[in-house]
Each structure stands twice: as structure tokens, then as C-alpha cells.
Write a protein that holds these residues in place. Structure first.
Motif, short mmCIF file in Angstrom:
data_model
loop_
_atom_site.label_atom_id
_atom_site.label_comp_id
_atom_site.label_asym_id
_atom_site.label_seq_id
_atom_site.Cartn_x
_atom_site.Cartn_y
_atom_site.Cartn_z
N VAL A 233 0.86 -1.31 -0.09
CA VAL A 233 -0.04 0.01 -0.20
C VAL A 233 1.02 1.30 -0.15
O VAL A 233 1.83 1.30 0.77
CB VAL A 233 -0.91 0.13 1.10
N ASN A 234 0.51 2.17 -0.72
CA ASN A 234 1.12 3.49 -0.87
C ASN A 234 0.89 4.47 0.50
O ASN A 234 1.66 5.18 0.94
CB ASN A 234 0.90 4.14 -1.97
N SER A 235 -0.55 4.24 0.73
CA SER A 235 -1.00 5.00 1.81
C SER A 235 -1.91 4.10 2.74
O SER A 235 -2.81 3.43 2.24
CB SER A 235 -1.66 6.06 1.46
N PHE A 236 -1.75 4.39 4.18
CA PHE A 236 -2.68 3.48 4.94
C PHE A 236 -3.24 4.18 6.12
O PHE A 236 -2.68 4.00 7.40
CB PHE A 236 -2.09 1.94 5.33
N GLU A 237 -3.49 5.49 5.97
CA GLU A 237 -4.08 6.41 6.97
C GLU A 237 -5.45 5.86 7.43
O GLU A 237 -6.20 5.19 6.51
CB GLU A 237 -4.05 7.85 6.55
N PRO A 238 -6.25 6.41 8.39
CA PRO A 238 -7.49 6.08 8.88
C PRO A 238 -8.56 6.22 7.60
O PRO A 238 -9.49 5.50 7.58
CB PRO A 238 -7.87 7.18 9.86
N PHE A 241 -8.64 2.95 5.74
CA PHE A 241 -8.89 1.71 6.28
C PHE A 241 -10.14 0.96 5.43
O PHE A 241 -9.97 -0.30 5.30
CB PHE A 241 -9.23 1.79 7.63
N LEU A 242 -11.18 1.64 5.55
CA LEU A 242 -12.44 0.81 5.23
C LEU A 242 -12.43 0.56 3.75
O LEU A 242 -12.80 -0.42 3.18
CB LEU A 242 -13.61 1.68 5.66
N PRO A 243 -12.10 1.69 2.70
CA PRO A 243 -12.18 1.31 1.37
C PRO A 243 -11.13 0.33 0.82
O PRO A 243 -11.46 -0.43 0.01
CB PRO A 243 -11.94 2.74 0.67
N ASN A 244 -10.16 0.22 1.68
CA ASN A 244 -9.01 -0.97 1.17
C ASN A 244 -9.34 -2.21 1.70
O ASN A 244 -8.59 -3.16 1.27
CB ASN A 244 -7.64 -0.23 1.57
N SER A 245 -10.30 -2.51 2.72
CA SER A 245 -10.57 -3.85 2.87
C SER A 245 -11.32 -4.68 2.00
O SER A 245 -12.29 -4.12 1.56
CB SER A 245 -11.43 -3.50 4.34
N GLN A 246 -10.74 -5.95 1.64
CA GLN A 246 -11.22 -6.53 0.81
C GLN A 246 -12.54 -7.63 1.38
O GLN A 246 -12.13 -8.76 1.44
CB GLN A 246 -9.93 -7.28 0.03
N TYR A 247 -13.37 -7.01 1.70
CA TYR A 247 -14.76 -7.64 2.28
C TYR A 247 -15.07 -8.93 1.42
O TYR A 247 -15.59 -9.78 2.13
CB TYR A 247 -15.79 -6.89 2.74
N TYR A 248 -14.95 -8.88 0.45
CA TYR A 248 -15.64 -9.91 -0.73
C TYR A 248 -14.71 -11.12 -0.77
O TYR A 248 -14.97 -12.05 -1.64
CB TYR A 248 -15.76 -9.50 -1.99
N SER A 249 -13.45 -11.36 0.08
CA SER A 249 -12.61 -12.28 -0.20
C SER A 249 -13.29 -13.68 0.12
O SER A 249 -12.80 -14.86 -0.68
CB SER A 249 -11.41 -12.41 0.75
N ASP A 250 -14.37 -13.89 0.74
CA ASP A 250 -14.96 -15.28 0.70
C ASP A 250 -15.68 -15.65 -0.30
O ASP A 250 -16.19 -16.89 -0.46
CB ASP A 250 -16.04 -15.23 2.07
N VAL A 313 -9.54 0.14 -5.86
CA VAL A 313 -8.91 0.94 -4.88
C VAL A 313 -7.84 0.36 -4.58
O VAL A 313 -6.80 1.16 -4.28
CB VAL A 313 -9.93 1.10 -3.55
N ALA A 314 -7.73 -0.82 -4.22
CA ALA A 314 -6.11 -1.27 -3.74
C ALA A 314 -5.42 -1.40 -5.13
O ALA A 314 -3.95 -0.83 -4.72
CB ALA A 314 -6.39 -3.02 -3.79
N VAL A 315 -5.84 -1.37 -6.32
CA VAL A 315 -4.58 -1.09 -7.25
C VAL A 315 -4.23 0.38 -7.28
O VAL A 315 -3.09 0.66 -7.67
CB VAL A 315 -5.46 -1.49 -8.81
N ASP A 316 -5.16 1.16 -7.27
CA ASP A 316 -4.77 2.77 -7.14
C ASP A 316 -3.91 2.92 -6.05
O ASP A 316 -3.14 4.06 -6.08
CB ASP A 316 -6.09 3.58 -7.14
#
Length: 465
Positions: A233-238, A241-250, A313-316
Motif C-alpha cells: 500500500v502507498n498510503s494507509f491512514e485512517p 482503512f475501510l475502502p481498502n478492506s477486501q471484504y469480498y474475499s470469501d 481502490v487497492a490497485v490505485d
């Protein structure tokens, strides 16, 4: 020797997240004069960074199934108190959704809230009851008399050291996820690779203070809550946190950096996140198709999070990624990442076969009957890493949130709640805000009653301490 300023209260609460705020309100309602202390410059801790979803298991059986290693007494307390606490939140007048969200983290039920407004309401209640709410005040030591009973708290503030005389203290510091030494002791060397998805102030103050006061440890020390995040990740400020979470991994296939599956993906992202920590270099790759990206990959997992293309979001944000029209081409492209294409190719072939047959095994690990084989191009690969929001282990408490010593006896006057307590969640996750609020409420009530049962003690602390 420096001067120590002294103040007297009935209950002192360490930490201003939802657990500490709930404890402070509950103690105030019991007639206690409360000092709510926050070491950082702003109130709220990690609660203030959350999505505001107030959720947990719908019943005790569901809790047992999801958290089979959990502390059942604590699980029962949370389930039994949930409805009453939900009514209590609604009575604040702040926003609490009328419509429940179901199947949270695959099994839970809960309601979206305006959590920042609720935290502010709690502080207003404490101050209206004659208490104080202070930032920039770091707890240094729980004070005790010769018999081990709590007599107050020594703290450090901008003006110097303050001795808070009180017969009851509640620890609600938010866990030890920010303490790298504690994480390594509990989780092993890969803990150094965990991405901190939390406020940096949660460095185990509650655990340290409790240990100094004679508390025993809990189960679940090696387990934690977090979500898979693109890597790097280039940035991981508060705000990230939420937009970068890959909730769909299941809904994806998850492999390690050797190209092998190691878990049933349908267990849920918060479980996959923990299991990935134990894999080589704590690194993994999500493989999925366009159907997943355009549906669950962009869905709003919780009200208020918004619809967002989480892969993009992760790619960016710098994550290693690949895209191809066929799985075979996708495998070839990930070879540049050091993944053996023969191994990954066989892994995906076995997964597709098992999922198409309605479930089974692939690579020695279950493929659920709910699993869907990736079949709609284009296909995607995203490198991921684990993150940590808060720890599941911590201080040992009973179902009234009284801190227990190693032999299971209460430490007189000491209480703990929220992420500072251990064992309620244990690999399986029973929620964050709701369990924290509920255990905080129990801790505040217990602390107020303990304070009212004893004359206010004095702590003999040298002025230079």
C-alpha cells in the motif's frame, strides 16, 4: 521531587472508545462521580474510525458455532444484554437504523449507528453527572493498598502527574495491536508484517496496567480482528482503512505465495485475514472473476461504507495485481511475482472442479458447497496482506467485567472491558462495538457498586512518583 496533583472520584475509566464511554455512563447512572481519561488528543479511540455497526451473534447457539473456543460466560452476557443495550442507544436520540443488517461476517445481526454522536452523548452524560472527560491523560499505574485493593490511578498529563484517588478503575484501552513486542510474543515473528488498521494509541496500556495489578491472562492471545488489504500500500491512514478492506474475499480463491490454498474461503474475510498471518511471509493472492468484482466486490458491506470497487481502490493504492481473459493467462502473469505457475495452475484447476461438483476438497482444504468457481472473464489476481484492528486476547475477567487474578479471584476494585478483555472472540469474531458497549456497561455498573460499598481509599504514593 516533583509535585503530584491529587483529585478524588468514585470511578476512573481509562480509554474513551465505546467500551470506556459506556462504562463511564453506566457508572454515572449508578450515582458515581467519574473521570473518563483519554491519553490521545481526541476522544474515541478506534471506535471513532469504525463503520458504526452495532452487531453481534443473534443468539447463544450462533455464538457457540462461530466462536467455539470463546468464553461462553462472556458470550452469554453479550447476547443477553444486546436488545436492552440497543434500546438504550435508541433512547439517546442519536441515529440508530430501524432496519437490521443480517449475515454480518457471515452470521451476525446488527444496526448502523452514528457512533461519533453516541460517543459525544456519553461524554455529555458523564459531565452532567458531575464527572470529567479529559484528553492528553496517560495512565501510568493502578494504585493499590497493602491488601491489593484498588485505591486509584496515577496518570501523566500536560501539567504533570495526577493521582486520581478512587476505589474503582475500569480499563478500556482498546487492545494491544499497536504494541509490536506484545504482538510478536503472542502471534510469532510474522506479526511484524501485520498492517495496523487502528488508532496507534492502542499499545496494550490496559494489559500492562492489569498485569501490574496482579491480573491473569486470557485465552485467544494469538487471535485478532482485521481485514485483508492489498499489498503493498502507498498510503494507509485512517481514511484508507475501510475502502481498502477486501471484504469480498470469501467469494474468491485465496492462495499463499507458493500458489497453494490453505483455508476454506467461505469462512469469511476476518478469518482468512488471521489464517494468512501464518503463511510464508504472511502474503497471499486473491483470484476471482468479473462477476465477483462487479457484485460483492463493489457492494456496500455495511450501511454507510458506500459502494466502491475495492479491487480498483487497492490497485490505485499500489497493490500488485494482474488481469487476463483466461485463468491460464492470469496464472502466467503471476509467475512474475515468484509464484510457481504449475502449482497455482493445478490449485485453480482443482478448485474449479470441486466447486463445479458442489463442493469437496482442493489442495487438501475444503471447498464449500457455497463456493462458486471463477468462470466469467476477465479474471483478476490481487496480492493481499493481513491487517489488525484489535486483539482478541487480553485481561481475564468474569461476566461482570471484574478483573481476575491468575487463580480466578477478583482483583478488588479493578474492572476491564472492550478490547482490553480477552476470550470473548477467539479466532471467530463476535463483533466489536456491541460487545465493547455491553462489557463496558457491565464494568461501569460493577465499578460503581464496588465504589459505593467501600469508603473512598487513599493511596500512599510518594510525591516524586
Amino acid at each position: 521531587m516533583s509535585t503530584v496533583h491529587t483529585e478524588s472520584f468514585d470511578v476512573v475509566v481509562v480509554g474513551s472508545g465505546i467500551a470506556g464511554s459506556s462504562a463511564a455512563v453506566a457508572a454515572t447512572r449508578e450515582g458515581a462521580r467519574v473521570a473518563l481519561l483519554e491519553k490521545r488528543d481526541t476522544f474515541g479511540g478506534s471506535t471513532a474510525l469504525s463503520a458504526g455497526m452495532f452487531w453481534t451473534a443473534p443468539d447463544l447457539d450462533a455464538y457457540r458455532r462461530r466462536v467455539p473456543l470463546g468464553d461462553e460466560a462472556l458470550g452469554r452476557a453479550v447476547v443477553e444484554d444486546y436488545a436492552e443495550c440497543l434500546r438504550e442507544l435508541r433512547a439517546t436520540g442519536e441515529r440508530v437504523s430501524d432496519t437490521p443488517k443480517t449475515d454480518i461476517m457471515t452470521f451476525g445481526i446488527g444496526y448502523s449507528t452514528d457512533i461519533l454522536a453516541i460517543l459525544a452523548w456519553c461524554r455529555a452524560q458523564v459531565e452532567a453527572g458531575g464527572g470529567v472527560c479529559r484528553t492528553g491523560t496517560a495512565a501510568l499505574r493502578v494504585l493499590q493498598n497493602a491488601n491489593g485493593a484498588v485505591t486509584g490511578l496515577l496518570a501523566r498529563a500536560a501539567q504533570g502527574r495526577v493521582r486520581y484517588e478512587a476505589p474503582a478503575v475500569v480499563l478500556a484501552g482498546g487492545g494491544f495491536q499497536g504494541a509490536r513486542d506484545e504482538l510478536t510474543r503472542a502471534m510469532g515473528p510474522n506479526a511484524d508484517r501485520l498492517l495496523l488498521r487502528s488508532n496507534p494509541g492502542s499499545v496494550g496500556d490496559g494489559l500492562r496496567l492489569a498485569r501490574q495489578a496482579g491480573a491473569g491472562g486470557s485465552t485467544a492471545m494469538s487471535t485478532f480482528y482485521g481485514h485483508l488489504i492489498g499489498a503493498p500500500v502507498n498510503s494507509f491512514e485512517p481514511k484508507d482503512f475501510l475502502p481498502n478492506s477486501q471484504y469480498y474475499s470469501d467469494h474468491a480463491v485465496l492462495v499463499n505465495l507458493e500458489g497453494r490454498r490453505f483455508v476454506d474461503e467461505t469462512l469469511g474475510d476476518e478469518i482468512l485475514n488471521q489464517v494468512l498471518l501464518q503463511q510464508p511471509q504472511a502474503g497471499g493472492v486473491l483470484v476471482f472473476d468479473d462477476h465477483v468484482r462487479s457484485t460483492v466486490g463493489t457492494d456496500e458491506p455495511f450501511p454507510g461504507l458506500g459502494v466502491v470497487d475495492r479491487y480498483q481502490v487497492a490497485v490505485d493504492n499500489g497493490a500488485l495485481h494482474a488481469q487476463a481473459d483466461t485463468l491460464e493467462d492470469l496464472v502466467a502473469r503471476t509467475a512474475a511475482w515468484g509464484i510457481d505457475p504449475a502449482v497455482l495452475g493445478q490449485t485453480l484447476q482443482d478448485y474449479v472442479s470441486a466447486a463445479s461438483d458442489g463442493g469437496g476438497f482442493a489442495g487438501g482444504h475444503p471447498v464449500s458447497a457455497r463456493a462458486r468457481a471463477p468462470r466469467t472473464g476477465p479474471f483478476y489476481a490481487l496480492k493481499v496482506q493481513p491487517s489488525i484492528t484489535f486483539t482478541f486476547g487480553g485481561v481475564r475477567v468474569d461476566d461482570q467485567a471484574r478483573v481476575l487474578d491468575p487463580d480466578g479471584r477478583p482483583v478488588p476494585g479493578l474492572h476491564a472491558a472492550g478490547a482490553d478483555i480477552g476470550g470473548l472472540s477467539n479466532h471467530g469474531y463476535a463483533g466489536g462495538l456491541a460487545p465493547a458497549y455491553i462489557t463496558g456497561r457491565r464494568a461501569g455498573r460493577s465499578a460503581a457498586r464496588a465504589a459505593s460499598a467501600e469508603p473512598r481509599p487513599r493511596a500512599d504514593v510518594p510525591a516524586g512518583v
